[in-house]
Scaffold this active site. Structure first.
Site, short mmCIF file in Angstrom:
data_model
loop_
_atom_site.label_atom_id
_atom_site.label_comp_id
_atom_site.label_asym_id
_atom_site.label_seq_id
_atom_site.Cartn_x
_atom_site.Cartn_y
_atom_site.Cartn_z
N HIS A 169 0.82 -1.22 0.00
CA HIS A 169 0.00 0.00 0.00
C HIS A 169 0.86 1.27 0.00
O HIS A 169 0.76 2.07 -0.92
CB HIS A 169 -1.02 -0.04 1.14
CG HIS A 169 -1.67 1.27 1.43
ND1 HIS A 169 -2.50 1.90 0.51
CD2 HIS A 169 -1.61 2.10 2.49
CE1 HIS A 169 -2.91 3.05 1.03
NE2 HIS A 169 -2.39 3.19 2.22
N HIS A 189 3.86 6.93 5.39
CA HIS A 189 2.67 7.68 5.79
C HIS A 189 1.80 7.00 6.85
O HIS A 189 1.12 7.66 7.60
CB HIS A 189 1.82 8.09 4.58
CG HIS A 189 0.90 7.03 4.04
ND1 HIS A 189 1.28 6.13 3.09
CD2 HIS A 189 -0.38 6.73 4.35
CE1 HIS A 189 0.27 5.33 2.82
NE2 HIS A 189 -0.75 5.66 3.57
N GLU A 194 1.06 6.24 12.73
CA GLU A 194 -0.27 5.95 13.23
C GLU A 194 -0.45 4.47 13.59
O GLU A 194 -1.10 4.14 14.57
CB GLU A 194 -1.31 6.34 12.18
CG GLU A 194 -2.65 6.58 12.83
CD GLU A 194 -3.80 6.32 11.90
OE1 GLU A 194 -3.56 6.31 10.67
OE2 GLU A 194 -4.90 6.11 12.38
N ASP A 195 0.12 3.59 12.78
CA ASP A 195 -0.21 2.17 12.93
C ASP A 195 0.88 1.29 13.52
O ASP A 195 0.64 0.13 13.80
CB ASP A 195 -0.55 1.57 11.55
CG ASP A 195 -1.78 2.22 10.96
OD1 ASP A 195 -2.54 2.82 11.73
OD2 ASP A 195 -1.96 2.13 9.74
N ASP A 203 -3.13 8.51 -1.21
CA ASP A 203 -3.52 7.45 -0.27
C ASP A 203 -4.98 7.08 -0.52
O ASP A 203 -5.34 5.90 -0.66
CB ASP A 203 -3.32 8.01 1.15
CG ASP A 203 -3.65 7.00 2.24
OD1 ASP A 203 -3.50 5.80 1.99
OD2 ASP A 203 -4.03 7.45 3.34
N ASP A 249 -22.49 14.81 -26.03
CA ASP A 249 -21.04 15.01 -25.96
C ASP A 249 -20.40 13.96 -25.06
O ASP A 249 -19.93 14.24 -23.99
CB ASP A 249 -20.69 16.42 -25.50
CG ASP A 249 -21.44 16.80 -24.23
OD1 ASP A 249 -22.35 16.06 -23.84
OD2 ASP A 249 -21.09 17.83 -23.64
MN MN Z 1 -2.74 4.67 3.93
#
Ligand code: MN
Length: 753
Positions: A71, A96, A100-101, A164, A284
């Site tokens: 990812h 990124h 956080e993780d 992301d 169109d």
């Molecule tokens: Mn992400």
């Protein structure tokens, strides 16, 4: 937003060796994409970031079963290949999700990399922390506000966030339906407008197509199929159209590319919906694009030359000429658009631009000018002034964030006009802006005191709509104050939030006295203005906030006598009729259902745990069984069922994710639901007879109303009938369609719609 899981799902069966190979291949592709921008020392930094991310995410997998690291690698590639950012951004994209993780901290990043990197990661972490929070709508909207704030600080944060989000949208297949809806709605609600505002047309377009794919799969499939089926014919037409132009342009020595390309699926869908036409009637469906390789000093001249050559072959529609070369759009877009009459009497849109303009159109202004190595340009100031504007709007105190986002979104999408100050400075405003918007655009002080304006030396009222080319002088008075009705005609976010901030301040002062009144009343009852009691009363009086309650008390809009219906438990107020039940309590009163369906039956819809729950059908989209729906817990009216293609769905799903209840229809053939269709056709005396035959004769449906308007041999009608489910509605539509003279049938969202 992270799409991940610690246990692999589905049929994923790659060996560790294969996985390693894939990961390395992705990493090398990233290096190749960065090639031109890599300086000495960059490579080892990148390698370091890559290894850090691999190590940090090594135990995690995505929902699809793939290693998680794929990812961030994919996000980094989007950042480089599709947005055109450089090494710093690639490093940030790789890392990124780490803070956080994973165990990695911001301090680790700051230590290993430079200050810029840790700042950007910090911004990214803050955004993702807030997006998924379970809170009320204000919290959700506040999140968006934070996203915008980070944008104002360093646009790279939001550009990486967009990458992301794009990758998450591309891989949304492996998520459950609820998540799909939420993520897709959030995307159309905030991310695609932002991509649009930053000039990232390709990304914006792909996001919207994917969102459509997940929110309205039927429509998406239909349009995709339609495009496929008409491809051969389209290619033939495009070739015929292009041929003479190609010859002439080559003959005159232009270095160029010319091709036709179909418009995005969502934009075809928008046309179908807004103009009430079928796929076949969208004329169109494609545009012709001419991309010139011109030296900078000849760009403008060359584009106009090409325009002139085209019009030698095809007649232009003078009303459809757009010159975004002399005055580029606020997001940096430059091009010349014209619509000409092609072979066979078809209008064809032609877009003329240079290779440089094309790059801006695809990758956006921020990427192209600000962070790419190389000389800055006058274009930079465009972005700067947008960011400046954003900072100003965000800085205004007391604005209601939900409203703010709504207003701001409008700003993101509308067409622009160009107007002038008395000194001849140009200001860009959205189409439909008034003299008052102009005043606020210059300065909010000027806005709050504005009493009128002179447009091209002529005196006009505040609400006067201004046009491109107008020169405007604002007239003020120190005695002037904003009033509620100003909100009826201002259109810019800046003006709206300026007026609202003033009104709110005003209201706050009034509310203060209401608060004191309430406090005294409660003291008499031997209790206080505690948080519990405030909540209880806000709910009882159906107000949206304590402020609203105090204000209503101050202007005597609520009856404090009702307080006698409350009992005191300790110091806690409790309304007598209110029973405390578990969370599967009935959510709606039966009376409402009786009115709606003519009988007091209990309708059931199944939530996740198959609880029987009472609900109401939303008026805005009138769902019937068989429609794709979701439940929405309202603040005063229990559970409401909306169609996922309801005009309000995106807003609800994006802002109030925590109030969404997954629902599906129970099999229930006894109850019928009101729905409506709009029909168009050629005037035929017998048509009403035939329609009523189908309704009451063949299908035995219960009709509520039928109204037909006819004019010049064409009629339009609206039929409201009760049906059991979608299947029955489809059958009804098919029968109607088989009648002679009926040319179009479409379902309507609501009787007014
Ligand atoms: Mn992400």
């Amino acid at each position: 937003m992270d799409i991940k899981s610690t246990t692999p799902l589905g049929v994923y069966d790659k060996s560790e060796e294969e996985e390693k190979k894939i990961i390395l291949r992705e990493y090398r592709a990233l290096l190749r994409a960065l090639k031109q921008n890599i300086k000495k020392g960059d490579k080892s930094l990148l390698r370091h970031a890559f290894e850090m991310a691999v190590e940090a995410h090594k135990t995690t997998r995505r929902k699809s079963g793939e290693p998680y690291i794929l990812h961030p690698l994919a996000v980094a590639r989007i950042v480089v290949e599709e947005i055109g950012l450089g090494v710093t951004s690639a490093i940030c994209a790789l890392l990124h999700d780490t803070v956080e993780d994973t165990e990695i901290t911001l301090e680790d990043i700051a230590r290993e990399f430079n200050n810029n990197v840790s700042k950007i990661i910090d911004g990214l972490t803050k955004i993702s922390n807030v997006v998924d929070i379970r809170g009320n709508s204000t919290v959700q909207a506040e999140n968006f506000r934070k996203i915008l704030l980070t944008l104002a600080e360093d646009p790279r944060v939001i550009l990486i966030k967009l990458a992301d989000r794009l990758h998450n949208m591309r891989t949304l297949d492996s998520m459950n339906r609820e998540k799909q809806l939420k993520i897709a709605s959030e995307t159309t609600y905030i991310y695609s407008p932002l991509a649009h505002r930053l000039g990232l047309y390709e990304i914006k377009s792909e996001m919207e197509d994917l969102a459509l794919k997940f929110t309205q799969p039927d429509i998406y499939t239909d349009i995709t199929r339609g495009l496929k089926e008409t491809r051969r014919e389209r290619t033939r037409y495009i070739n015929e159209f292009i041929k003479p132009l190609k010859e002439e342009l080559s003959h005159l020595g232009f270095d160029f590319e010319i091709y036709g390309r179909p418009k995005a699926i969502h934009s075809i869908w928008n046309k179908m919906r807004n103009k009430h036409v079928t796929f076949e009637e969208v004329y169109d469906i494609f545009a012709i694009r001419i991309i010139l390789k011109s030296p900078p000093e000849r760009e403008k001249e060359d584009c106009w030359k090409v325009y002139s050559i085209i019009t030698n072959f095809y007649h232009p529609n003078p009303e459809r000429l757009r010159d975004w070369i002399s005055v580029p759009k606020g997001n940096g877009y430059e091009a010349l658009h014209t619509t000409v009459m092609g072979p066979g009497g078809r209008w064809v849109e032609v877009q003329i631009r240079t290779a440089r303009m094309n790059e801006i159109a695809e990758k956006g202004l921020a990427a192209h000018w600000k962070y790419k190595e190389g000389a800055p340009s006058a274009q930079e100031s465009k972005l700067d002034s947008f960011l400046e504007h954003l900072r100003e709007v965000l800085a205004s105190p007391n604005t209601d964030t939900v409203d703010f986002i709504q207003d701001f979104k409008l700003d993101l999408f509308t067409e622009e006009i160009y107007v002038y100050t008395p000194k001849g400075d140009m200001r860009v405003l959205p189409k439909g802006a008034t003299a008052l918007d102009f005043a606020f655009d210059i300065h909010s002080q000027l806005g709050t005191r504005c009493i009128g304006a002179k447009v091209n030396h002529k005196l006009v009222p505040l609400s006067h709509k201004i046009n491109s080319g107008d020169q405007i002088e604002v007239i003020t008075s120190s005695k002037q104050h904003p009033s509620e009705d100003w909100l009826q005609f201002v259109v810019t976010a800046k003006a709206k939030s300026g007026v609202k901030a003033y009104l709110k301040e005003d209201k706050r002062k009034t509310a203060e006295s209401g608060k004191n009144m309430l406090k005294r009343r409660l003291e008499k009852m031997n209790t206080t203005l505690s948080q519990h009691n405030i909540n209880e009363l806000v709910q009882h009086y159906k107000k949206s906030s304590p402020l609203d309650l105090y204000y209503a008390i101050a202007v005597s809009n609520v009856d404090l006598g009702e307080l006698k219906n409350f009992t005191l438990y300790g110091d806690k107020l409790q309304h007598q009729s209110k029973e405390i039940k578990n969370d599967t309590k009935e959510l709606v009163d039966e009376d409402a259902l009786k009115i709606k369906h003519g009988k007091g039956v209990e309708l059931v819809i199944f939530g996740e745990r198959s609880d029987k729950v009472l609900y109401k059908l939303a008026q805005c989209c009138q769902p019937i069984p068989g429609d794709d729906v979701f439940g929405f817990v309202t603040s005063g009216e229990g559970l409401k069922i909306h169609r996922t293609d309801c005009p309000n769905a995106a807003k609800l799903l994006a802002n109030y994710g925590h109030r969404i209840v997954k629902t599906k229809w129970a099999k229930n053939k006894e109850i019928s639901f009101l729905t409506g269709v709009r029909i168009t056709g050629m005037d035929d005396v017998g048509v009403i007879q035939k329609i009523t035959n189908i309704i009451s004769g063949e299908l035995k449906l219960n009709m509520r109303s039928l109204s037909i308007d006819s004019k010049d041999g064409i009629f339009e009608g609206t039929i409201m009938v009760f049906v059991h489910d979608r299947e029955e509605l489809n059958m009804f539509c098919n029968k109607l369609g088989a009648l002679d003279g009926i040319t179009k049938i479409e379902r309507i969202d609501s009787p007014e719609g």
